[in-house]
Motif scaffolding. Structure first.
Motif, short mmCIF file in Angstrom:
data_model
loop_
_atom_site.label_atom_id
_atom_site.label_comp_id
_atom_site.label_asym_id
_atom_site.label_seq_id
_atom_site.Cartn_x
_atom_site.Cartn_y
_atom_site.Cartn_z
N GLY A 14 33.64 42.44 -10.37
CA GLY A 14 33.16 42.44 -9.00
C GLY A 14 33.26 41.08 -8.34
N THR A 15 32.90 40.02 -9.06
CA THR A 15 32.97 38.68 -8.49
C THR A 15 34.43 38.24 -8.35
N PHE A 16 35.27 38.66 -9.28
CA PHE A 16 36.71 38.43 -9.16
C PHE A 16 37.20 39.01 -7.83
N VAL A 19 36.01 36.96 -4.70
CA VAL A 19 36.76 35.72 -4.49
C VAL A 19 38.20 36.02 -4.11
N ALA A 20 38.82 36.97 -4.80
CA ALA A 20 40.20 37.33 -4.47
C ALA A 20 40.31 37.85 -3.05
N GLY A 21 39.37 38.70 -2.64
CA GLY A 21 39.43 39.28 -1.31
C GLY A 21 39.01 38.32 -0.21
N GLY A 22 37.87 37.67 -0.39
CA GLY A 22 37.36 36.78 0.64
C GLY A 22 38.10 35.47 0.72
N VAL A 27 42.70 31.72 2.31
CA VAL A 27 43.82 30.88 1.86
C VAL A 27 45.14 31.35 2.46
N PHE A 28 45.40 32.66 2.43
CA PHE A 28 46.71 33.17 2.82
C PHE A 28 46.80 33.63 4.27
N ALA A 29 45.68 34.04 4.85
CA ALA A 29 45.75 34.61 6.20
C ALA A 29 44.76 34.01 7.17
N GLY A 30 44.04 32.97 6.74
CA GLY A 30 43.02 32.38 7.60
C GLY A 30 43.54 31.96 8.95
N GLY A 31 44.74 31.42 8.99
CA GLY A 31 45.33 30.97 10.25
C GLY A 31 45.64 32.11 11.18
N VAL A 97 44.29 33.00 -10.25
CA VAL A 97 45.33 33.88 -9.69
C VAL A 97 45.76 33.40 -8.31
N LEU A 98 44.79 33.09 -7.46
CA LEU A 98 45.11 32.62 -6.12
C LEU A 98 45.92 31.32 -6.17
N TYR A 99 45.53 30.42 -7.06
CA TYR A 99 46.22 29.13 -7.17
C TYR A 99 47.67 29.31 -7.62
N ILE A 100 47.87 30.19 -8.60
CA ILE A 100 49.23 30.46 -9.08
C ILE A 100 50.09 31.04 -7.95
#
Length: 236
Positions: A14-16, A19-22, A27-31, A97-100
């Motif tokens: 759940g915590t994974f 972090v992955a979703g939020g 990281v990828f779509a904030g802009g 995962v996000l960093y990779i």
């Protein structure tokens, strides 16, 4: 697999997801989606996990939530410690995962959605405020307090019932709308730890203590208030 182990695995997954979703959205779509989109992403992950694993572990997804439950008399100190460990592990795995993926996209990790405060942390980034350490501590503490009051009330007997997940997710969305411009919104030590570990912002680690202590203080106060004020009223 015994019941406690199932709960810990659920909290890790759940915590994974949180972090992955939020953080992944930030990281990828904030802009593209802005503060509103990131706030909605965090809220949606909580709603999804509340209905996905809430019946297994309660879907705390956050050491502050578990601490509030512990102080409020809803879980043991041992379970609080184990839940927190599982949550931190899940958050770190998601950050890995996000960093990779960031590196595989040929991008710089940058702030990596880490929490922080002040002009030196955000370096003039659009929309962020020059918040002091006291201001950051206060907003994180107060918002976590309010978050836990909603969680403890919504999940109590006679509370929101099947709608608890929706109430909690919407509250987290609101919290992010208030505090992303101030601290990038923590209210969750596991989320803060995982992102600080991979952030390229030198201040992420030195400011991390605030995003561990402030949420725990706010959650602990909420646990005390709910147990000694609202829960006692219900017993009358």
């Amino acid at each position: 697999m015994d019941a406690l182990t199932k709960k810990l695995v659920a909290e890790c997954i759940g915590t994974f997801t949180l972090v992955a979703g939020g953080c992944g959205t930030a990281v990828f779509a904030g802009g593209q989606v802005g503060f509103l989109g990131v706030a909605i992403a965090f809220g949606l992950t909580v709603v999804a996990m509340a209905y996905g694993i809430g019946h297994i572990s309660g879907a705390h997804l956050n050491p502050a939530v578990s601490f509030g439950a512990y102080v409020g008399g809803r879980m043991s100190g041992k379970d609080f410690g184990l839940y927190s460990l599982a949550q931190i592990v899940g958050a770190i795995l998601a950050a890995v995962v996000l960093y990779i993926v960031v590196k595989e996209c040929g991008q710089s990790a940058g702030d990596f959605a880490a929490n922080g405060y002040g002009k030196d942390f955000y370096n003039g980034a659009a929309g962020y405020k020059d918040c002091s350490a006291l201001g950051a501590f206060l907003i994180e503490c107060v918002l976590t307090f309010l978050f836990l009051i909603v969680i403890l009330g919504a999940t109590d007997k006679g509370g929101a019932g099947n709608n608890a997940g929706l109430a909690i997710g919407l509250t987290l969305t609101l919290i992010h709308l208030v505090s992303i411009p101030l601290t990038n919104t923590s209210v969750n030590p596991a989320r803060s730890i995982s992102q600080a570990l991979f952030s390229e912002n030198a201040l992420a680690m030195s400011q991390l203590w605030l995003f561990i202590v402030a949420p725990l203080v706010g959650a602990g106060l909420a646990g005390l208030v709910y147990k000694n004020v609202f829960a006692k009223d219900k017993e009358k």
